[in-house]
Scaffold this motif. Structure first.
Motif, PDB file in Angstrom:
ATOM      1  N   ASN A 195       0.793  -1.232   0.000  1.00 42.05           N
ATOM      2  CA  ASN A 195       0.000   0.000   0.000  1.00 42.05           C
ATOM      3  C   ASN A 195       0.828   1.286   0.000  1.00 42.05           C
ATOM      4  N   PHE A 196       2.150   1.198  -0.005  1.00 44.46           N
ATOM      5  CA  PHE A 196       2.957   2.408   0.103  1.00 44.46           C
ATOM      6  C   PHE A 196       4.071   2.424  -0.949  1.00 44.46           C
ATOM      7  N   ILE A 197       4.480   3.644  -1.287  1.00 46.61           N
ATOM      8  CA  ILE A 197       5.736   3.869  -2.006  1.00 46.61           C
ATOM      9  C   ILE A 197       6.784   4.143  -0.938  1.00 46.61           C
ATOM     10  N   MET A 198       7.835   3.321  -0.879  1.00 50.01           N
ATOM     11  CA  MET A 198       8.783   3.364   0.215  1.00 50.01           C
ATOM     12  C   MET A 198      10.111   3.984  -0.238  1.00 50.01           C
ATOM     13  N   PHE A 199      10.624   4.870   0.632  1.00 50.14           N
ATOM     14  CA  PHE A 199      11.889   5.542   0.353  1.00 50.14           C
ATOM     15  C   PHE A 199      12.603   5.805   1.676  1.00 50.14           C
ATOM     16  N   ASN A 200      13.848   5.296   1.818  1.00 53.65           N
ATOM     17  CA  ASN A 200      14.647   5.577   3.016  1.00 53.65           C
ATOM     18  C   ASN A 200      15.943   6.264   2.591  1.00 53.65           C
ATOM     19  N   ILE A 201      16.407   7.178   3.426  1.00 51.90           N
ATOM     20  CA  ILE A 201      17.555   8.002   3.075  1.00 51.90           C
ATOM     21  C   ILE A 201      18.382   8.260   4.335  1.00 51.90           C
ATOM     22  N   MET A 202      19.713   8.255   4.172  1.00 52.77           N
ATOM     23  CA  MET A 202      20.611   8.546   5.290  1.00 52.77           C
ATOM     24  C   MET A 202      21.109   9.988   5.263  1.00 52.77           C
ATOM     25  N   ASN A 203      20.732  10.734   4.233  1.00 52.20           N
ATOM     26  CA  ASN A 203      21.016  12.165   4.159  1.00 52.20           C
ATOM     27  C   ASN A 203      19.705  12.913   3.982  1.00 52.20           C
ATOM     28  N   GLU A 204      19.765  14.214   4.040  1.00 55.66           N
ATOM     29  CA  GLU A 204      18.564  15.008   3.842  1.00 55.66           C
ATOM     30  C   GLU A 204      18.253  15.144   2.351  1.00 55.66           C
ATOM     31  N   THR A 205      16.983  15.265   2.037  1.00 52.09           N
ATOM     32  CA  THR A 205      16.546  15.358   0.652  1.00 52.09           C
ATOM     33  C   THR A 205      16.737  16.748   0.055  1.00 52.09           C
ATOM     34  N   GLY A 206      16.860  17.746   0.893  1.00 53.81           N
ATOM     35  CA  GLY A 206      16.910  19.118   0.396  1.00 53.81           C
ATOM     36  C   GLY A 206      15.560  19.802   0.431  1.00 53.81           C
ATOM     37  N   ASP A 207      14.494  19.036   0.713  1.00 55.31           N
ATOM     38  CA  ASP A 207      13.144  19.598   0.833  1.00 55.31           C
ATOM     39  C   ASP A 207      12.923  20.006   2.299  1.00 55.31           C
ATOM     40  N   LYS A 208      12.853  21.313   2.545  1.00 49.09           N
ATOM     41  CA  LYS A 208      12.689  21.805   3.917  1.00 49.09           C
ATOM     42  C   LYS A 208      11.349  21.419   4.522  1.00 49.09           C
ATOM     43  N   ASN A 209      10.374  21.117   3.682  1.00 52.81           N
ATOM     44  CA  ASN A 209       9.053  20.731   4.190  1.00 52.81           C
ATOM     45  C   ASN A 209       9.074  19.394   4.917  1.00 52.81           C
ATOM     46  N   LEU A 210      10.148  18.596   4.685  1.00 52.11           N
ATOM     47  CA  LEU A 210      10.270  17.320   5.379  1.00 52.11           C
ATOM     48  C   LEU A 210      10.936  17.467   6.744  1.00 52.11           C
ATOM     49  N   ALA A 211      11.250  18.697   7.161  1.00 53.64           N
ATOM     50  CA  ALA A 211      11.832  18.941   8.488  1.00 53.64           C
ATOM     51  C   ALA A 211      11.091  20.107   9.150  1.00 53.64           C
ATOM     52  N   PRO A 212       9.793  19.936   9.425  1.00 55.66           N
ATOM     53  CA  PRO A 212       9.030  21.061   9.991  1.00 55.66           C
ATOM     54  C   PRO A 212       9.466  21.454  11.405  1.00 55.66           C
ATOM     55  N   ASP A 213      10.000  20.512  12.167  1.00 58.46           N
ATOM     56  CA  ASP A 213      10.436  20.819  13.540  1.00 58.46           C
ATOM     57  C   ASP A 213      11.922  20.529  13.748  1.00 58.46           C
TER      58      ASP A 213
END
Length: 270
Positions: free
Chosen positions: A198-216
């Motif tokens: 049921n999901f599209i899966m993605f794991n990363i050991m660095n940041e993506t560069g999208d600030k919206n993925l780090a709201p806090d």
């Protein structure tokens, strides 16, 4: 001094004139140094004998003369080639005794039995469905049977085209909390099945560069959900107020509940 030089030159001129006179008086063919000396000394050379010496051999021209008494060959010369038989005019046929090859080629396949035209009924084997095992380099221990996307942009496109929510896992290899969460996540059958189907899966050991993925803030482990409309689900959080989107190993039941929530799409036009 001048008179001595003049006297010397006079003597040299006189001597030279005298030798020139002798040269013109003597015959050209007999003028030689010997006759000049004879003229000076007054002695005559010894006369040469007109007869040649006896011990001198005759000239070679007499030896090479053709002898007079040469025997003539006999008129009747024996014919040496008389007894040699003549070669046959007709050449022998060397291939006469070789038997002819058969014109009809033998049928080499005559004795080979024919194969049966009707194939025997063999049992049919149904091939198993293909098993796609994800490379361990992309799963990084979070589940080898899950299809993991390689890049963040590709994961967004895949979520939008497949109409499945995207689950993004931020982690580090040296993080002890990440290691414990990974061990429980990869062995939980319910989470593995839901992530695979049921999901599209993605794991990363660095940041993506999208600030919206780090709201806090930027911390690990951090798990975010993205709707197929490419809207980040900030409403799906963990139970820690300081780091809303982190999960520990004992938070697996809450993570499973949040995955159920992420399956419910937002009422947003795509």
């Amino acid at each position: 001094m001048k008179s001595i030089v003049q006297a010397t030159l006079f003597v040299l001129v006189c001597v030279g004139t005298y030798y020139v006179y002798l040269a013109f008086q003597a015959p050209k063919d007999t003028l030689s140094v010997t006759k000049l000396r004879q003229h000076q000394t007054g002695k005559k050379p010894p006369k040469r004998s007109s007869h040649p010496p006896k011990d001198i051999p005759p000239p070679q021209s007499d030896i090479l003369q053709k002898p007079k008494d040469v025997p003539k060959p006999p008129k009747d010369t024996p014919d040496l080639l008389k007894d040699i038989p003549d070669l046959p005019k007709d050449k022998p046929d060397l291939l006469k005794d070789i038997p002819d090859l058969p014109k009809d080629k033998p049928d080499l396949h005559k004795d080979i039995p024919d194969l049966p035209k009707d194939k025997p009924d063999l049992p049919k084997v149904t091939p198993p469905p293909p098993i796609t095992v994800q490379s361990p380099s992309l799963s990084r221990g979070w589940g080898d049977e899950i299809h993991w996307i390689e890049t963040y942009n590709e994961a967004l496109l895949k979520a939008k085209s497949s109409q499945k929510p995207l689950m993004v896992i931020h982690h580090l290899e040296q993080c002890p909390v990440c290691k414990k969460l990974k061990a429980v996540f990869s062995t939980n059958e319910a989470i593995q099945k839901m992530a695979k189907e049921n999901f599209i899966m993605f794991n990363i050991m660095n940041e993506t560069g999208d600030k919206n993925l780090a709201p806090d803030g930027y911390y690990v482990p951090r798990i975010m959900f993205i709707d197929p409309s490419l809207t980040i689900r900030l409403d799906i959080t963990g139970k820690r107020p300081q780091h809303k989107y982190t999960y520990f190993a004992d938070d697996i039941p809450l993570l499973l509940e949040n995955m159920q929530k992420a399956k419910l799409f937002l009422n947003t036009e795509l």
